[in-house]
Design a protein around this motif. Structure first.
Motif, short mmCIF file in Angstrom:
data_model
loop_
_atom_site.label_atom_id
_atom_site.label_comp_id
_atom_site.label_asym_id
_atom_site.label_seq_id
_atom_site.Cartn_x
_atom_site.Cartn_y
_atom_site.Cartn_z
N GLY A 141 6.17 3.58 7.82
CA GLY A 141 5.60 3.72 6.48
C GLY A 141 4.42 4.68 6.49
N ALA A 142 3.56 4.56 7.50
CA ALA A 142 2.40 5.46 7.59
C ALA A 142 2.87 6.89 7.83
N ALA A 186 -0.35 1.38 5.95
CA ALA A 186 1.00 0.83 5.74
C ALA A 186 1.19 -0.24 6.80
N ARG A 229 5.57 8.25 6.72
CA ARG A 229 6.05 8.80 5.43
C ARG A 229 4.86 9.31 4.60
N ILE A 230 3.74 8.61 4.68
CA ILE A 230 2.55 9.05 3.94
C ILE A 230 2.01 10.35 4.53
N TYR A 253 -2.09 6.33 10.46
CA TYR A 253 -0.81 6.37 11.17
C TYR A 253 -1.00 6.00 12.65
N SER A 270 -5.02 9.91 6.64
CA SER A 270 -3.68 9.31 6.81
C SER A 270 -3.28 9.34 8.28
N HIS A 307 0.81 -1.22 0.00
CA HIS A 307 0.00 0.00 0.00
C HIS A 307 0.84 1.28 0.00
N GLU A 308 1.87 1.27 0.88
CA GLU A 308 2.63 2.52 1.09
C GLU A 308 3.14 3.09 -0.23
#
Ligand SMILES: NC(=O)c1ccc[n+]([C@@H]2O[C@H](COP(=O)([O-])OP(=O)(O)OC[C@H]3O[C@@H](n4cnc5c(N)ncnc54)[C@H](O)[C@@H]3O)[C@@H](O)[C@H]2O)c1
Ligand SMILES: O[C@H]1[C@H](O)[C@@H](O)[C@H](O)[C@@H](O)[C@H]1O
Length: 336
Positions: free
Chosen positions: A105-106, A100, A108-109, A304, A300, A79-80
């Motif tokens: 990873g989350a 993510a 970074r989004i 996260y 997001s 997903h990421e």
């Protein structure tokens, strides 16, 4: 405006969302499909979206000029990268849970979306759109005094062999992690996991059932039973205990049958049926926001926070009953 949608990942949920955009909802059409197994995409095109172009990669789909918005429905670990590509292209993106598979990873989004400057991402936490949870929230917000405790259960009849112990958190509990913080308007401060006697129906690499204990900032204690080989059905329970009363999630509508000296109602067995209306409402919401070049609903940031909480729960699974603290970073203004 009809939003031209590209779907990445044409497995179970990608297929179901394609069906609802093509056959149920208004304001969207599927123009592009992609799957790492190319026949999965072409089969879906032939069956449900004859006008769609099949792309060899998700990145090529995101870049296509006639794709206005993207649905990420591939395996969680992929997903990421796709969400980041959609943000970079400035295209609204609906991402199935998890946003993510790691909190990093989350994050970074979140950072990419904050740098973009406006919302583009909606995470597929469909329970926030469920009529029953919405009714429950109305009562919790106004009718039972301060919430003190939540007792919840998430039961699946069976799971496949590849479903292993941490997936009870990343794949299953993640729904409660999100919907309960939304329901209580609160965040978690700690997690603990305890394991009851193991069901003989659990696969070798799965401890089942599990009980996850969460504490919130406001001091609410939450217990969630995760039992993914319960055999009898797909059953989602949630009861909020407040200072002035107790509120429970309504059961799905079902005909009560009086027959042969018994009174019964059926129990669903498939998550697709249990939340079918919620998926419709969440994607309609996505289409409306995407038509305006933005996103609404679970953000997001929510993805996260769910990832940070999941990581703490997995750590708790591995630490034999230890209480693992959960610390959240400061919420960016974009998500306030
Ligand atoms: N919101 C919900 O209730 C709900 C329900 C089911 C699944 N999900 C989520 O949806 C996602 C997909 O689940 P599913 O049940 O449809 O799984 P699935 O295995 O049926 O489908 C996943 C598809 O992704 C494809 N894929 C794998 N790697 C890819 C890549 N790098 N690029 C493109 N395609 C790739 C696979 O070939 C497969 O067709 C998961 O993240 C899952 O957690 C959410
Ligand atoms: O991917 C599925 C889906 O998210 C269901 O809603 C959940 O009940 C299952 O446990 C999970 O495996």
């Amino acid at each position: 405006m009809t939003v031209r949608i590209g779907v990445i990942g044409t497995g179970m949920i990608g297929r179901d969302h394609t069906r609802r955009i093509e056959k149920v909802l208004t304001g969207g059409t599927i123009v592009a499909l992609s799957d790492s197994v190319p026949e999965a995409a072409t089969n879906l095109r032939d069956e449900l979206a004859p006008a769609a172009v099949c792309y060899p990669t998700g990145e090529a789909l995101v870049a296509a000029a006639d794709v206005d918005a993207v649905l990420v429905c591939s395996t969680g670990s992929t997903h990421e990268a796709y969400v980041l590509a959609a943000i970079e292209a400035g295209k609204p993106c609906f991402c199935e849970k998890p946003l993510a598979t790691t909190a990093e990873g989350a994050r970074r989004i979140v950072e990419a979306e904050v740098a973009h400057g406006s919302r583009l991402v909606q995470v597929g936490f469909m329970r926030r759109y469920d009529a029953g949870y919405r009714m429950l929230k109305t009562v919790v917000d106004s009718g039972i005094g301060a919430p003190l405790m939540v007792h919840a259960a998430h039961r699946n009849p069976t799971v496949p062999e590849q479903y292993v112990t941490p997936m009870a958190i990343h794949d299953t509990l993640i729904h409660e992690i999100d919907v309960l913080r939304w329901l209580l308007d609160d965040d978690y401060v700690s997690a603990q996991v305890v394991f009851p006697k193991r069901s003989r129906h659990a696969h070798a690499k799965l401890a089942d059932p599990q009980i996850v204990l969460l504490e919130t900032e406001k001091g609410v204690r939450v217990d969630v039973e995760i039992f993914v080989n319960c055999r009898y059905g797909y059953d989602i329970q949630c009861q909020v205990v407040g200072e002035e009363g107790i509120a429970s999630l309504p059961e799905p509508m079902a005909v009560a049958l009086r027959q042969n000296a018994s009174l019964s109602t059926p129990i669903l067995t498939d998550w697709k049926d249990r939340f079918v209306d919620s998926y419709d409402v969440e994607l309609q919401d996505f289409l409306m926001a995407a038509a305006a070049g933005t996103a609404s609903g679970p953000s997001s940031w929510d993805g996260y926070v769910a990832a940070i909480t999941s990581d703490a729960c997995v750590e708790a699974q591995e630490s034999q009953g230890a209480i693992v603290p959960i610390t959240l970073p400061e919420r960016p203004t974009l998500y306030r």
